[in-house]
Design an enzyme around this catalytic site. Structure first.
Site, mmCIF file in Angstrom:
data_model
loop_
_atom_site.group_PDB
_atom_site.id
_atom_site.type_symbol
_atom_site.label_atom_id
_atom_site.label_comp_id
_atom_site.label_asym_id
_atom_site.label_seq_id
_atom_site.Cartn_x
_atom_site.Cartn_y
_atom_site.Cartn_z
ATOM 1 N N LYS B 52 29.290 -59.613 21.868
ATOM 2 C CA LYS B 52 29.396 -58.161 22.072
ATOM 3 C C LYS B 52 29.413 -57.460 20.723
ATOM 4 O O LYS B 52 30.078 -57.911 19.792
ATOM 5 C CB LYS B 52 30.698 -57.872 22.836
ATOM 6 C CG LYS B 52 30.921 -56.400 23.131
ATOM 7 C CD LYS B 52 32.041 -56.234 24.147
ATOM 8 C CE LYS B 52 32.301 -54.750 24.422
ATOM 9 N NZ LYS B 52 31.090 -54.013 24.809
ATOM 10 N N ASN B 133 22.525 -53.911 15.930
ATOM 11 C CA ASN B 133 22.444 -52.962 17.037
ATOM 12 C C ASN B 133 22.277 -51.577 16.452
ATOM 13 O O ASN B 133 23.238 -50.909 16.109
ATOM 14 C CB ASN B 133 23.708 -53.053 17.905
ATOM 15 C CG ASN B 133 23.667 -52.095 19.083
ATOM 16 O OD1 ASN B 133 22.707 -51.358 19.262
ATOM 17 N ND2 ASN B 133 24.722 -52.101 19.873
ATOM 18 N N CYS B 136 22.175 -48.581 20.317
ATOM 19 C CA CYS B 136 22.995 -48.326 21.494
ATOM 20 C C CYS B 136 22.993 -46.824 21.734
ATOM 21 O O CYS B 136 23.430 -46.063 20.876
ATOM 22 C CB CYS B 136 24.416 -48.820 21.296
ATOM 23 S SG CYS B 136 25.381 -48.723 22.814
ATOM 24 N N LYS B 172 17.613 -55.411 16.949
ATOM 25 C CA LYS B 172 17.414 -55.061 18.360
ATOM 26 C C LYS B 172 16.836 -53.655 18.458
ATOM 27 O O LYS B 172 17.370 -52.713 17.868
ATOM 28 C CB LYS B 172 18.746 -55.155 19.122
ATOM 29 C CG LYS B 172 18.598 -55.061 20.632
ATOM 30 C CD LYS B 172 19.891 -55.497 21.319
ATOM 31 C CE LYS B 172 19.812 -55.399 22.826
ATOM 32 N NZ LYS B 172 21.055 -55.914 23.461
#
Lengths: 285, 309
Positions: B52, B133, B136, B172
């Protein structure tokens, strides 16, 4: 507080699925292996073919356990959306995907005397709790509230009519009004362990009835995906020292002692729109 | 842990320099820190454990509701709830290391230096790779703008590559851009070792009792089988536009889905939302993948790819 993850993934077969009163469906299943469950715990449930074919509805629905004996499981649920509508269409012999039992149960203890308060679709886990309390020889009270007399599941009338104190919002059966008003009228109520499941407004109002010596356990519900704490979807603020944090209802609840819940101004978990805390009701829609 | 058994096809794959025992990785945000679903879903099932997303400081996340189910999909607005980098390094990494697992660590920060500082701290830890990331879409301040800005992507990836030498750096990608291949090219230009596509699609719902979105941040991220065709097209286009490997993500729910991503150009895949439906599915996907290869006389995934191309 966090439950260890002893849940199992398994298949079930429908023994029967039929309407019970105007509000509920009564779902009885046979399962491959017995896993003892306790009142307040729940299963994630989905019709088998939705995974094998359409992936729609995508997620299982959390249903609180009504009965759990040997290789049988019972649920009582209300149709509120696509997931529960699919469950309501199940026929005898149909297959189900099940994950459970999940979550932490209600306390079973004689002192202070349990006072079970259920509203609408919050009733099923408290029926299970009442049965377990009776089996343990623990005296307790049961107060159930429904919108109208027609909502009351008939087997409840057959099996527990002498024990249950009924409230209906329209006055068609029992006390005319909600269970909070019903209990507020009791000036000399003895200290109790109030164990409640039902609409968010009811749970919030029950807190206002607290007297010295009372203990309160609330079963909460929120939109839920995984049921095991990894998606972090079903969040509820809990105390964390001088601060607070989000706990997951599926893994650290669904039953919480009221004392651990954080009631700060930032969040209104029991009264916010769409956050009705209703065990036994599917909630992903 | 290897799933290779006598007489079974070899499911191992390579994502650049990183060897994975099978092509199935967990997707960030869908598997906690790797042990949260154990023993129901042990991390050893996966070829790679993507944890996570962690941020420099802990984040409480968004208020409820955080989820809405859609047709074959799921909207989420979790808000990057996480324990923060220090507890992650002190508690989560050692717990995985005790199981012999070096995670692929998903990180997010508010600026390039924040990313570089996290990468530097993780460079001393037993991790297999980093996944950045940048995309998001739930959080106003952490990552929302970088993912759509090629210049920012180059800058962040270059900063991380300067600070992290312990393994590959994956980036990502968000699908919420006009041309995802331009962002993939920016990641490659910054020195990324692989790109992962796709993150969630921007979506929302309306609560008809209020006439407004149920989410505090109005919009949310859409995942699940509903987005798989979008992801497949993204992987196909990216894999033909950059030299670095592509990791496919988006609605994977079966061995057939995995094979489609591999055929489209992915070197490996990640599964996320479907784990919420059934945590035992990843193991079954791998069994079905092995059976599929066996039926076609393939001894390994690489052989399959050769047969296709």
């Amino acid at each position: 507080m966090r439950a260890s993850l002893t849940a199992n993934y398994r298949r079930g077969r429908v023994i029967s699925c039929q309407p019970d009163g105007d509000l509920y469906f009564d779902l009885e299943l046979s399962v491959e292996q017995e896993t003892p469950a306790q009142p307040g715990q729940f299963y994630l449930v989905a019709a088998e073919e939705s995974l094998d074919e359409s992936l729609d509805p995508l997620l299982k629905r959390p249903l609180s356990i009504l009965t759990s004996t040997n290789d049988r499981l019972g649920f009582l649920f209300k149709v509120v959306g696509r997931g529960t509508r699919a469950l309501a269409r199940l026929d005898e012999g149909d297959g189900l995907d099940l994950l459970g039992p999940l979550g932490n149960p209600f306390t079973i203890d004689a002192e202070p005397q349990p006072l079970l308060v259920g509203g609408g679709v919050g009733v099923p886990p408290l029926i299970f709790l009442s049965q377990q309390l009776s089996a343990a020889g623990i005296a307790h009270r049961v107060v159930f509230a429904f919108g109208t007399a027609g909502d009351i599941p008939k087997w409840l009338l057959q099996g527990m009519e002498n024990k249950v104190e009924i409230c209906t919002l329209d006055g068609t059966c029992g006390f005319h009004g909600n269970p909070v008003d019903y209990l507020a009228a009791e000036q000399d109520r003895a200290p109790a362990r109030i164990q409640a499941c039902g609409p968010g407004g009811m749970l919030a109002a029950l807190r206002g009835l607290r007297k010295p010596g009372d203990e309160i356990e609330l079963s909460l519900e929120e939109h839920m995906a995984c049921g095991v704490g990894i998606c972090r979807g079903c969040a509820v603020p809990v105390k964390d020292g001088d601060d607070w944090r989000y706990a997951t209802i599926c893994r650290e609840g669904p039953v919480f002692p009221d004392d651990v819940l954080h009631h700060g101004e930032l969040e209104a978990p029991l009264t916010g729109p769409g956050s009705a805390c209703r065990c036994g009701e599917e909630n992903n829609e | 842990m290897s799933r290779i058994r006598a007489g079974q096809p070899d499911l191992s794959v390579e994502v650049g320099s990183l060897q994975l025992t099978n092509p199935l990785c967990s997707a960030s945000g869908c598997f906690g820190y790797g042990l949260d679903c154990d023993p129901l879903l042990p991390p050893e099932v996966f070829g790679g454990v993507v944890t996570k997303t962690v941020t420099p400081q802990p984040r409480k996340g968004n208020p409820v509701p955080r989820l809405r189910e859609t047709s074959s999909g799921l909207l989420n607005s979790i808000g990057l709830e996480n324990c923060g980098l220090s507890p992650f390094i002190l508690e989560k990494i050692p717990a995985l290391a005790a199981r012999g697992i070096k995670p692929i660590v998903s990180i997010s920060a508010g600026d390039p230096q924040g990313f570089a500082d996290m990468a530097s701290a993780l460079n001393r830890e037993p991790v297999a790779a980093l996944e950045l990331n940048l995309s998001c879409p739930n959080v106003a301040s952490a990552g929302a703008n970088f993912a759509t800005d090629p210049g920012a992507v180059v800058e962040i990836v270059a900063a991380v590559k300067g600070a992290f030498t312990a393994g590959p750096v994956w980036v990502k990608l968000t699908p919420n851009v006009t041309d995802i291949t331009a962002i993939a090219a920016a990641a490659a230009a910054g020195g990324a070792d692989a790109v992962c596509a796709i993150n969630t699609l921007l979506g929302m719902d309306i609560d008809l009792t209020t006439g407004r979105s149920p989410f505090a941040r109005t919009t949310a991220g859409l995942s699940g089988p509903a987005i798989m065709p979008v992801a497949l097209a993204a992987v196909y286009r990216i894999s033909r536009s950059v030299e670095i490997p592509v990791v496919g993500i988006g609605g994977i729910a079966s061995a057939e889905d995995v094979l489609k991503f591999l055929a489209a150009g992915a070197s490996a895949v990640q599964v996320g939302t479907i784990v919420f439906r059934d945590p035992t599915l990843p193991a079954r996907i791998l069994d079905e993948l092995a059976a599929w290869l066996t039926e076609r006389g393939c001894d390994s995934i690489s052989e399959l790819e050769t047969a296709w191309r």
